[in-house]
Design a protein around this motif. Structure first.
Motif, PDB file in Angstrom:
ATOM      1  N   UNK A 289       0.864  -1.195   0.000  1.00  0.00           N
ATOM      2  CA  UNK A 289       0.000   0.000   0.000  1.00  0.00           C
ATOM      3  C   UNK A 289       0.894   1.236   0.000  1.00  0.00           C
ATOM      4  N   UNK A 290       0.682   2.102  -0.977  1.00  0.00           N
ATOM      5  CA  UNK A 290       1.424   3.368  -1.061  1.00  0.00           C
ATOM      6  C   UNK A 290       0.507   4.428  -0.461  1.00  0.00           C
ATOM      7  N   UNK A 291       0.993   5.099   0.578  1.00  0.00           N
ATOM      8  CA  UNK A 291       0.121   6.020   1.327  1.00  0.00           C
ATOM      9  C   UNK A 291       0.567   7.473   1.194  1.00  0.00           C
ATOM     10  N   UNK A 292      -0.372   8.355   0.881  1.00  0.00           N
ATOM     11  CA  UNK A 292      -0.148   9.797   0.936  1.00  0.00           C
ATOM     12  C   UNK A 292      -0.859  10.307   2.180  1.00  0.00           C
ATOM     13  N   UNK A 293      -0.110  10.966   3.068  1.00  0.00           N
ATOM     14  CA  UNK A 293      -0.666  11.361   4.365  1.00  0.00           C
ATOM     15  C   UNK A 293      -0.743  12.869   4.511  1.00  0.00           C
ATOM     16  N   UNK A 294      -1.812  13.312   5.133  1.00  0.00           N
ATOM     17  CA  UNK A 294      -1.937  14.714   5.504  1.00  0.00           C
ATOM     18  C   UNK A 294      -1.071  14.914   6.752  1.00  0.00           C
ATOM     19  N   UNK A 318       9.848   8.826  -0.733  1.00  0.00           N
ATOM     20  CA  UNK A 318       8.766   9.299  -1.597  1.00  0.00           C
ATOM     21  C   UNK A 318       8.676  10.823  -1.567  1.00  0.00           C
ATOM     22  N   UNK A 319       7.777  11.356  -2.391  1.00  0.00           N
ATOM     23  CA  UNK A 319       7.606  12.812  -2.464  1.00  0.00           C
ATOM     24  C   UNK A 319       6.171  13.179  -2.128  1.00  0.00           C
ATOM     25  N   UNK A 320       6.028  14.317  -1.413  1.00  0.00           N
ATOM     26  CA  UNK A 320       4.680  14.748  -1.021  1.00  0.00           C
ATOM     27  C   UNK A 320       4.596  16.258  -1.158  1.00  0.00           C
ATOM     28  N   UNK A 321       3.390  16.794  -1.377  1.00  0.00           N
ATOM     29  CA  UNK A 321       3.256  18.262  -1.406  1.00  0.00           C
ATOM     30  C   UNK A 321       3.475  18.838  -0.002  1.00  0.00           C
ATOM     31  N   UNK A 322       3.613  20.161   0.081  1.00  0.00           N
ATOM     32  CA  UNK A 322       3.851  20.806   1.384  1.00  0.00           C
ATOM     33  C   UNK A 322       2.769  20.399   2.385  1.00  0.00           C
ATOM     34  N   UNK A 323       3.177  20.145   3.607  1.00  0.00           N
ATOM     35  CA  UNK A 323       2.226  19.799   4.663  1.00  0.00           C
ATOM     36  C   UNK A 323       1.737  18.360   4.600  1.00  0.00           C
ATOM     37  N   UNK A 324       2.379  17.552   3.747  1.00  0.00           N
ATOM     38  CA  UNK A 324       1.949  16.146   3.626  1.00  0.00           C
ATOM     39  C   UNK A 324       3.183  15.245   3.631  1.00  0.00           C
ATOM     40  N   UNK A 325       2.972  13.949   3.672  1.00  0.00           N
ATOM     41  CA  UNK A 325       4.097  13.008   3.728  1.00  0.00           C
ATOM     42  C   UNK A 325       3.694  11.682   3.081  1.00  0.00           C
ATOM     43  N   UNK A 326       4.670  10.795   2.928  1.00  0.00           N
ATOM     44  CA  UNK A 326       4.404   9.508   2.269  1.00  0.00           C
ATOM     45  C   UNK A 326       4.982   8.352   3.080  1.00  0.00           C
ATOM     46  N   UNK A 327       4.379   7.204   2.943  1.00  0.00           N
ATOM     47  CA  UNK A 327       4.911   5.953   3.501  1.00  0.00           C
ATOM     48  C   UNK A 327       4.485   4.836   2.559  1.00  0.00           C
ATOM     49  N   UNK A 328       5.233   3.735   2.605  1.00  0.00           N
ATOM     50  CA  UNK A 328       4.816   2.535   1.867  1.00  0.00           C
ATOM     51  C   UNK A 328       4.730   1.398   2.882  1.00  0.00           C
ATOM     52  N   UNK A 329       3.686   0.601   2.799  1.00  0.00           N
ATOM     53  CA  UNK A 329       3.525  -0.527   3.734  1.00  0.00           C
ATOM     54  C   UNK A 329       3.453  -1.824   2.945  1.00  0.00           C
ATOM     55  N   UNK A 330       4.292  -2.805   3.325  1.00  0.00           N
ATOM     56  CA  UNK A 330       4.215  -4.150   2.742  1.00  0.00           C
ATOM     57  C   UNK A 330       3.589  -5.066   3.791  1.00  0.00           C
ATOM     58  N   UNK A 331       2.813  -6.003   3.371  1.00  0.00           N
ATOM     59  CA  UNK A 331       2.223  -6.954   4.315  1.00  0.00           C
ATOM     60  C   UNK A 331       2.376  -8.380   3.831  1.00  0.00           C
TER      61      UNK A 331
END
Ligand SMILES: Cc1cc2nc3c(=O)[nH]c(=O)nc-3n(C[C@H](O)[C@H](O)[C@H](O)COP(=O)(O)OP(=O)(O)OC[C@H]3O[C@@H](n4cnc5c(N)ncnc54)[C@H](O)[C@@H]3O)c2cc1C
Length: 427
Positions: A289-294, A318-331
């Motif tokens: 799951x590729x996550x874009x976070x506020x 990863x890259x995110x717009x200002x005020x946001x962040x990214x994570x990747x989760x493997x399961x």
């Protein structure tokens, strides 16, 4: 060249530098396989690899095919390769280097540091023998040096070695992790394959500033410099073999004559080769799951492993717009519940922060990348002789990539491309 992932790109560039007239056939519109970006709005993630072991493999590839890597990319060592959190609430951050690993495991429990570094040191000879006889020189399966045969033919499995070496289950989990993460069952992995722990400790883990995708794009840019003809959006469907020798590749864009063909995909996908690998199975990728976070993501090392069932791996980058962040989760494992819910049980609750999310099942990945980037599934010590590469039984056909190596990661894939170039030689 069949396949434009890291293996195909590396082999194409090396052969072009050796003076061959190279045509690269890639079924998808883009090159790089999982060494490419996944995007959603202003968010971007490395689709697959986020770091590599053995940076010397990347350095050698760049130097031998054009400008040195330092002129194009910044390779950055990771201080902490990954953090392991165990079900009993304890955790260890795995650095590189013997002394740092000793100290890290001693913090987990007195005496564990020495046990860990002894385990890793036990692989120093294995690594040397494998490197010389198998990874850096084309091997002759029927005529192996004694020290290499003793390893490849040994019945000792990783499961057995780890049970014998470590009483503490947590050390077994750390040592077995790279294989479990790639979809293997430790009872089927030969003990010698654990030499990656030695490689990791000794040479470190490295990422690329700006994301591993940049490694893929630098290689793609280099194709033009080396005059490699690229046929993207073209699928190789079979090989044309006459009197035991390859003469052409059948593709969805017609038949391409060839004196030499490098298969840098799962050979089971080309009927002419499939008969030689009937005993192999692909290792299955994890659920991703590729996550874009506020807002900010939690403060995490490059990779966090949450042991249990399911086992979760959280990667930063990863890259995110200002005020946001990214994570990747493997399961992997029991995934009857959503990955984010499973993550929340580990007190990493991101559910209210998610503004973008892309899920790829193992099946999605195999479809997307035309086979499993995880290479061949270990099914016991015989697997090493059942895969192809660098030579194949068809004259003029060579095999590179994750399906031609004993470990699916980028360093082994890069080494397999170098082996094929050495076997084919100059034009
Ligand atoms: C989620 C994930 C995370 C990973 N993380 C890491 C990591 O952190 N570090 C690491 O070292 N490795 C990692 N890997 C493994 C890494 O991705 C592989 O080592 C690498 O991609 C294998 O390269 P390859 O060229 O053999 O195959 P691939 O990269 O799979 O490339 C195969 C290429 O061939 C093309 N193709 C397939 N069939 C055909 C056909 N018939 N005709 C033409 N083209 C075809 C595909 O479209 C694809 O572009 C990860 C893999 C995954 C899936």
């Amino acid at each position: 060249m069949v396949g434009g992932g890291f293996g195909g790109l590396a082999a194409a560039l090396r052969l072009a530098k050796l003076g061959h007239d190279v045509t690269l056939v890639e079924r998808s519109p883009g090159l790089g396989g999982p060494l490419a970006e996944i995007t959603a709005g202003e968010f971007a993630w490395d689709a697959g690899p986020t770091y590599t072991l053995l940076p010397a493999v990347v350095r050698d590839l760049f130097r031998k095919t054009g400008r040195p890597v330092e002129r194009e990319l910044e390779l950055v060592p990771l201080d902490v390769v990954r953090e392991h959190r165990f079900e009993d609430g304890s955790a260890v951050r795995l650095p590189t280097g013997r002394a740092a690993q000793l100290a890290a495991f001693d913090e987990l429990g007195p005496g564990l540091g020495q046990r860990w570094v002894d385990h890793v040191a036990s692989y120093a000879d294995d690594w040397d023998v494998l490197r010389r006889g198998y990874l850096e020189n084309p091997w002759q399966p029927d005529d192996l040096p004694r020290d290499l045969a003793a390893r490849l033919d040994s019945r000792e499995t990783m499961h057995k070695r780890l049970r014998k070496t470590f009483k503490d289950e947590r050390l077994r989990l750390v040592a077995g992790h790279p294989f479990v993460a790639e979809g293997h069952e430790l009872r089927n992995v030969p003990a010698w394959a654990g030499s990656t722990a030695y490689v990791e400790q000794r040479f470190g883990a490295w990422t690329v500033e700006g994301g591993m995708t940049r490694l893929g794009s630098a290689l793609v840019d280099r194709l033009a410099t080396r005059n490699v003809t690229t046929l993207a959006g073209t699928e190789a469907t079979d090989l044309v073999v006459r009197e035991g020798r390859v003469v052409a590749v059948e593709t969805t864009a017609g038949t391409l004559d060839a004196d030499v063909v490098v298969c840098a995909i799962d050979p089971r996908r080309l009927p002419a080769l499939a008969a030689y690998v009937v005993r192999t199975m692909p290792a299955i990728p994890p659920v991703v799951a590729y996550l874009g976070l506020e807002g900010d993501a939690p403060e995490l090392p490059h990779e966090l492993v949450l042991h249990g069932d399911p086992m979760l791996v959280v990667r930063t980058g990863g890259r995110a717009p200002a005020g946001a962040s990214t994570l990747t989760v493997h399961g992997r494992g029991r995934l009857s519940e959503d990955l984010l819910r499973a993550l929340a049980r580990h007190r990493i609750d991101l559910r209210a922060q998610v503004v973008e999310r892309i899920d790829l099942s193992p099946r999605d990945q195999v479809d997307r990348w035309g086979g499993s980037p995880m290479g061949v599934l270990w099914q016991g010590r015989a697997t090493v002789r059942q895969r192809l590469g660098p030579r194949t039984p068809i004259e003029g056909v060579y095999a590179a990539g994750a399906h031609a190596t004993p470990g699916s990661g980028l360093p082994f894939v890069g080494l397999s491309a170098a082996l094929v170039a050495a076997e084919v030689g100059s034009a």
